[in-house]
Write a protein that holds these residues in place. Structure first.
Motif, short mmCIF file in Angstrom:
data_model
loop_
_atom_site.label_atom_id
_atom_site.label_comp_id
_atom_site.label_asym_id
_atom_site.label_seq_id
_atom_site.Cartn_x
_atom_site.Cartn_y
_atom_site.Cartn_z
N ASP A 169 0.83 -1.21 0.00
CA ASP A 169 0.00 0.00 0.00
C ASP A 169 0.86 1.26 0.00
OD1 ASP A 169 -2.31 -1.56 0.05
OD2 ASP A 169 -2.37 -1.60 2.24
N GLY A 170 1.96 1.19 -0.75
CA GLY A 170 2.83 2.34 -0.89
C GLY A 170 3.82 2.55 0.23
N GLU A 171 3.77 1.74 1.27
CA GLU A 171 4.67 1.89 2.43
C GLU A 171 5.82 0.89 2.33
OE1 GLU A 171 4.63 1.35 7.31
OE2 GLU A 171 2.76 1.22 6.15
N LEU A 172 7.04 1.38 2.55
CA LEU A 172 8.22 0.53 2.57
C LEU A 172 8.16 -0.40 3.78
CD1 LEU A 172 11.05 -0.15 1.36
CD2 LEU A 172 11.99 1.60 2.90
N VAL A 173 8.21 -1.73 3.53
CA VAL A 173 8.04 -2.68 4.62
C VAL A 173 9.23 -3.62 4.80
CG1 VAL A 173 5.51 -2.64 4.55
CG2 VAL A 173 6.76 -4.24 3.08
N ALA A 174 10.10 -3.75 3.78
CA ALA A 174 11.23 -4.67 3.91
C ALA A 174 12.28 -4.34 2.86
CB ALA A 174 10.77 -6.13 3.73
N GLU A 175 13.54 -4.64 3.20
CA GLU A 175 14.65 -4.42 2.27
C GLU A 175 15.60 -5.60 2.33
OE1 GLU A 175 16.76 -0.72 2.46
OE2 GLU A 175 15.00 0.39 3.15
N HIS A 176 16.30 -5.85 1.20
CA HIS A 176 17.36 -6.85 1.17
C HIS A 176 18.35 -6.43 0.10
CE1 HIS A 176 19.12 -10.87 -0.17
NE2 HIS A 176 19.46 -10.78 1.12
N SER A 177 19.63 -6.66 0.37
CA SER A 177 20.65 -6.27 -0.60
C SER A 177 21.68 -7.37 -0.77
CB SER A 177 21.36 -4.97 -0.16
OG SER A 177 22.02 -5.15 1.07
N VAL A 178 22.28 -7.42 -1.94
CA VAL A 178 23.36 -8.34 -2.28
C VAL A 178 24.44 -7.52 -2.96
CG1 VAL A 178 24.04 -10.37 -3.60
CG2 VAL A 178 21.76 -10.26 -2.60
N THR A 179 25.69 -7.72 -2.57
CA THR A 179 26.80 -6.93 -3.10
C THR A 179 27.84 -7.83 -3.73
OG1 THR A 179 26.47 -5.24 -1.39
CG2 THR A 179 28.58 -5.24 -2.54
N THR A 180 28.32 -7.42 -4.89
CA THR A 180 29.42 -8.15 -5.52
C THR A 180 30.61 -8.17 -4.56
OG1 THR A 180 28.67 -7.29 -7.65
CG2 THR A 180 30.85 -8.31 -7.58
N ALA A 181 31.07 -9.37 -4.25
CA ALA A 181 32.09 -9.51 -3.21
C ALA A 181 33.48 -9.53 -3.80
CB ALA A 181 31.85 -10.78 -2.40
N GLY A 182 34.44 -9.07 -2.99
CA GLY A 182 35.85 -9.19 -3.34
C GLY A 182 36.41 -10.50 -2.81
N GLU A 183 37.71 -10.56 -2.64
CA GLU A 183 38.35 -11.77 -2.14
C GLU A 183 38.07 -11.96 -0.65
OE1 GLU A 183 39.99 -14.05 -3.99
OE2 GLU A 183 39.25 -12.82 -5.65
N PRO A 184 38.02 -13.20 -0.18
CA PRO A 184 37.81 -13.42 1.26
C PRO A 184 38.90 -12.76 2.09
CG PRO A 184 37.55 -15.47 0.03
CD PRO A 184 38.12 -14.46 -0.93
N ALA A 185 38.45 -12.00 3.11
CA ALA A 185 39.39 -11.30 3.97
C ALA A 185 39.10 -11.54 5.44
CB ALA A 185 39.34 -9.80 3.66
N GLY A 186 38.01 -12.22 5.75
CA GLY A 186 37.66 -12.46 7.14
C GLY A 186 36.60 -13.53 7.26
N ILE A 187 36.32 -13.90 8.51
CA ILE A 187 35.32 -14.93 8.81
C ILE A 187 34.43 -14.41 9.93
CG2 ILE A 187 34.91 -17.27 9.65
CD1 ILE A 187 37.66 -18.05 8.58
N LYS A 188 33.11 -14.49 9.72
CA LYS A 188 32.15 -14.15 10.75
C LYS A 188 31.50 -15.44 11.27
CE LYS A 188 30.87 -9.45 9.38
NZ LYS A 188 29.76 -8.54 8.97
N LEU A 189 31.47 -15.59 12.56
CA LEU A 189 30.92 -16.78 13.19
C LEU A 189 29.51 -16.53 13.72
CD1 LEU A 189 33.82 -18.29 15.32
CD2 LEU A 189 32.60 -19.44 13.49
N SER A 190 28.68 -17.54 13.67
CA SER A 190 27.35 -17.47 14.27
C SER A 190 26.95 -18.86 14.76
CB SER A 190 26.32 -16.96 13.27
OG SER A 190 26.22 -17.82 12.15
N ILE A 191 26.02 -18.88 15.70
CA ILE A 191 25.46 -20.12 16.24
C ILE A 191 23.97 -20.14 15.90
CG2 ILE A 191 25.04 -21.49 18.32
CD1 ILE A 191 27.96 -21.25 17.64
N ASP A 192 23.51 -21.27 15.44
CA ASP A 192 22.10 -21.43 15.12
C ASP A 192 21.30 -21.52 16.41
OD1 ASP A 192 19.63 -22.03 13.98
OD2 ASP A 192 20.06 -24.18 14.02
N ILE A 193 20.54 -20.48 16.69
CA ILE A 193 19.72 -20.47 17.91
C ILE A 193 18.29 -20.88 17.60
CG2 ILE A 193 18.78 -19.02 19.74
CD1 ILE A 193 21.41 -17.43 19.66
N SER A 194 17.66 -20.23 16.63
CA SER A 194 16.30 -20.57 16.19
C SER A 194 15.34 -20.77 17.36
CB SER A 194 16.32 -21.83 15.32
OG SER A 194 17.02 -21.61 14.13
N GLY A 195 15.28 -19.80 18.24
CA GLY A 195 14.32 -19.82 19.33
C GLY A 195 14.74 -20.58 20.57
#
Length: 776
Positions: free
Chosen positions: A659-685
């Motif tokens: 209805d004309g209102e911005l409700v969600a966004e998502h972006s994808v970016t062309t990546a360069g070479e790997p320079a780091g690692i981000k860690l996460s744990i699957d919590i899912s509630g």
């Protein structure tokens, strides 16, 4: 943690209502300190291994093509309290794979066939007061023609082994509520709740309680039912006095009316707490809590499903309960996380294929609003043998007895899936359902049941306009994989082109993952043109097959629970109006592209919004409504497809509008070479839980110097841990779409527990992730 606090609060409220709490009512978990050894050539070796439950005899590799089968022995010395001397003592096994023989000391308690359902033994008169009490379990998970299904080397899934669910001692007064499995009575045993009247104004709860008197004299007692909603007492029965003769048992029927009822449905999974109490005089001798949901499933004249009178189409999925490496030996928390992922993916229904899943998963389905079709074990195997047929009928009875009080259960699939059964046997199974649950529905893949389950590949060859409620039980995989109807899945003939199949690993690349999503869109859209009340995609998670040397990869998530593009297609089919703090919900948008030099210039965006804008490097490409074509004619929310003239590196951003209102966004970016690692744990509630052998996934995501996700496949990542955190199988893992995963087992404490990831080839590493700092 929240549920534990609620239980404590409920206990306080019950106490404040005048209940005399008593220590005589106990359920003692005995998962710890078992001894385990394998029997070879009918001779057990002398090397015992100290284990705790849930336990699997072998930690398997990611691809299981040599699953352990054999005989094994579990032993444990029971810690018997002197206070139990005049009590009833039972032992209950929630599951044991798959032929169990059980002894207490030198007395054989019995045998149990079937690896998925509970069984209970009475230990009361066998407990020794002068010597240690040793429980011994001999298990065999070898192929068994009486249990079925196919032999493992022809089976399309793995059954694993071991004592892989909880074992508890249950201590009761000699006047007690029976165990529904041990009582072995049709439509009886334990507590059985039905709902003769369901409406918001006034609903009626019928509680049947089966009570046994093991005293040597008759007993006068009071049986009380209390119903709570959000910890507030909303209904209770009167204090009528009852009487039961010595060594007798009886099922008592009681009615409660609930005013201004909060009904259970997929979008409003309201749950009540039923407290069943037995009093001898003014002493509470037993209290049993049952979580219930007031709801009514029915079908109209056009075979459409009505839930509480509201027409409902169930968009669903099939699930195998397997985890990598540990097979079925998962925690209740892991099962809950699976349920959260399924609900987050946009599904409201799960077919529990092709066997009974854990009570923990069903509890999660009750809580989250997942409608279930509950199935017995069966797949492409039927034996014209009286013992086999009786085993299957017994399993049907036991399945319903265990699960009949779950609000989430729509129907009982007491049917041997894709196994041609004679009509008299189908009639026997249908009759078993009606005996155990007179108001419930039977379901099966042949005619003769209340609900007809037909896979899409079968429909394409054998469709007739249904004259009963119709469910597309499986779709989206086999019809894109082979040229036949799928009744001989251990045959490799008539396969379609590899790039056209829905069986695509997460590492298969953008083009093939988009193809999988296109297949699912086409098939789901097609299902909606048929008179079905539900459909269930095959399958939620990639899984291992007993007869194959690769993963069955038609899952919308990988074996390690990482999403593919298809996950977001289904998520986009849920209404943006549905919102919950328990799972991903509400408005969403997702760009199904890695946006690099190999990406398609026809960019597909999944969203449940009205319109989507696509931007490239802050320049508007287009603002569009959903793309309409023959693959989307029946969809709630067709994908958005944007034609890009050419690839230009940078950032793609999608903005979704309602209805004309911005409700969600998502972006994808062309990546360069790997320079780091981000860690996460699957919590899912569910945060990692200590002391219960919880298993959780850890993920290492490659990022470039600007923090953009890198989608490289096949990079080896090494994981290391500190504290009481164990990597289950291997410390090394290969990236899929730039993400590597390992399975962790949580020990007795999170204190000092960390995980770190590194790549020697890329010369990068992550910061340590501390488990004590995790939060929902």
């Amino acid at each position: 943690m929240l549920r534990a606090l609620c239980f404590i609060l409920l206990s306080f409220i019950i106490s404040s209502c005048g209940v005399k709490q008593t220590p005589s009512i106990n359920k003692v978990n005995i998962n710890q300190n078992w001894k385990f050894k394998v029997v070879k050539a009918n001779v057990a070796n002398d090397s015992w291994e100290q284990v705790s439950l849930p336990h699997t005899p072998k930690i398997e590799p990611m691809v299981v093509n040599d699953q352990w089968q054999g005989d094994a022995i579990y032993e444990k010395t029971l810690d018997i309290s002197p206070t139990w001397k005049d009590k009833k003592v039972f032992i209950r096994f929630e599951a044991a794979m798959s032929h169990a023989q059980v002894w207490l000391n030198d007395t054989k308690l019995g045998e149990h066939l079937g690896g998925y359902l509970p069984f209970t033994y009475d230990l009361t008169d066998l407990i020794s007061e002068t010597k240690p009490n040793i429980i011994k379990v001999k298990l065999s998970n070898l192929d068994n023609p009486i249990i079925g299904p196919k032999p493992l080397n022809k089976l399309d899934f793995n059954t694993y082994g071991g004592l892989y669910r909880d074992v508890n001692l249950i201590i009761k007064d000699r006047l007690y509520i029976t165990d529904e499995m041990q009582a072995n009575k049709v439509a009886s045993g334990g507590i059985f709740v039905t709902y003769p009247k369901v409406s918001v104004k006034t609903s009626t709860i019928n509680v049947k309680t089966h009570i046994a008197n093991d005293y040597k004299q008759s007993k006068d007692f009071t049986l009380k039912q209390k119903v709570y909603f959000n910890n507030e007492l909303v209904a209770e029965t009167s204090d009528d006095s009852l009487s039961l003769q010595a060594n007798d048992n009886h099922q008592y029927n009681q009615i409660l009316n609930i005013e201004n009822a909060h009904l259970w449905s997929p979008n409003s999974p309201n749950l009540y707490q039923l407290s069943t109490e037995i009093y001898l005089g003014d002493e509470l001798v037993e209290q049993k809590n049952t979580r219930i949901g007031i709801r009514k499933f029915e079908f109209n004249a056009k075979h459409k499903l009505l839930i509480n009178g509201e027409k409902t189409f169930l968009r669903g999925v099939n699930r195998h309960q397997e985890y990598p490496h540990v097979g079925y030996a998962t925690s209740a928390q892991a099962d809950y996380r699976d349920a959260v992922k399924i609900k987050s993916a946009g599904f409201d229904y799960v077919r529990l294929s092709h066997y009974p899943h854990s009570k923990a998963f069903m509890d999660a389905a009750d809580e989250l609003g997942l409608v279930l079709i509950d199935a017995i074990l069966g797949w492409q195997y039927y034996l014209e043998n009286p013992e086999f047929k009786q085993q299957i009928i017994n399993t049907c009875h036991d399945l319903i007895r265990r699960d009949r009080n779950h609000a989430s259960v729509l129907a009982w699939e007491c049917s041997l899936n894709e196994s041609w059964m004679p009509e008299p046997f189908i009639a026997d199974l249908h009759r078993a359902v009606k005996l155990e649950d007179p108001t419930g529905f039977s379901a099966g893949w042949q005619l003769g049941y209340d609900l007809y389950l037909q896979a899409r590949q079968h429909r394409q060859k054998h469709y007739e306009v249904p004259t009963q409620p119709y469910n597309v039980s499986e779709y989206g995989d086999w019809e894109y994989y082979a040229q036949n109807a799928g009744l001989n899945q251990d045959s490799w003939s008539d396969l379609k082109e590899e790039e056209r199949t829905s069986r695509q690993l997460l590492s298969a690349g953008e083009a093939r993952l988009l193809q999988q999503a296109r297949n699912l869109q086409e098939a789901h859209n097609d299902n909606l043109s048929f008179p079905a009340f539900a459909d269930g995609y095959w399958v939620m998670f990639d899984y291992n097959r007993g007869y194959a040397d690769d993963l069955e990869s038609s899952g919308i998530m990988s074996l390690y629970r990482l999403p593919k593009y298809s996950y977001y297609f289904y998520q986009s089919q849920r209404s943006p109006q549905i919102k919950s703090d328990k799972f991903d919900s509400g408005p969403m948008v997702f760009i199904a592209s890695e946006w690099n030099g190999h990406s398609s210039n026809n960019v597909r965006v999944f969203s449940n919004a009205d319109e989507v804008e696509l931007w490239l490097n802050n320049t508007l490409i287009a603002k569009q409504k959903p793309t309409q074509n023959k693959l989307s004619s029946h969809l709630n929310h067709p994908p958005f497809e944007f034609a890009m003239q050419q690839f230009k590196p940078g950032q793609l951003k999608a903005k979704a509008f309602i209805d004309g209102e911005l409700v969600a966004e998502h972006s994808v970016t062309t990546a360069g070479e790997p320079a780091g690692i981000k860690l996460s744990i699957d919590i899912s509630g569910q945060l990692p839980a200590v002391g219960v052998k919880d298993v959780v996934f850890a993920y290492a995501q490659l990022v470039d110097s600007k923090g953009n996700l890198v989608h490289t496949n096949g990079e080896e990542i090494h994981f290391s841990t500190t504290g009481d955190i164990e990597i289950v199988y291997s410390s090394d893992s290969l990236t899929e779409q730039g993400k590597a995963a390992v399975l962790l087992r949580i020990g007795e404490s999170l204190k000092g527990g960390t995980i770190q990831a590194s790549s020697s080839a890329l010369n990068i590493k992550s910061s340590p992730l501390q488990f004590e700092n995790l939060s929902n």
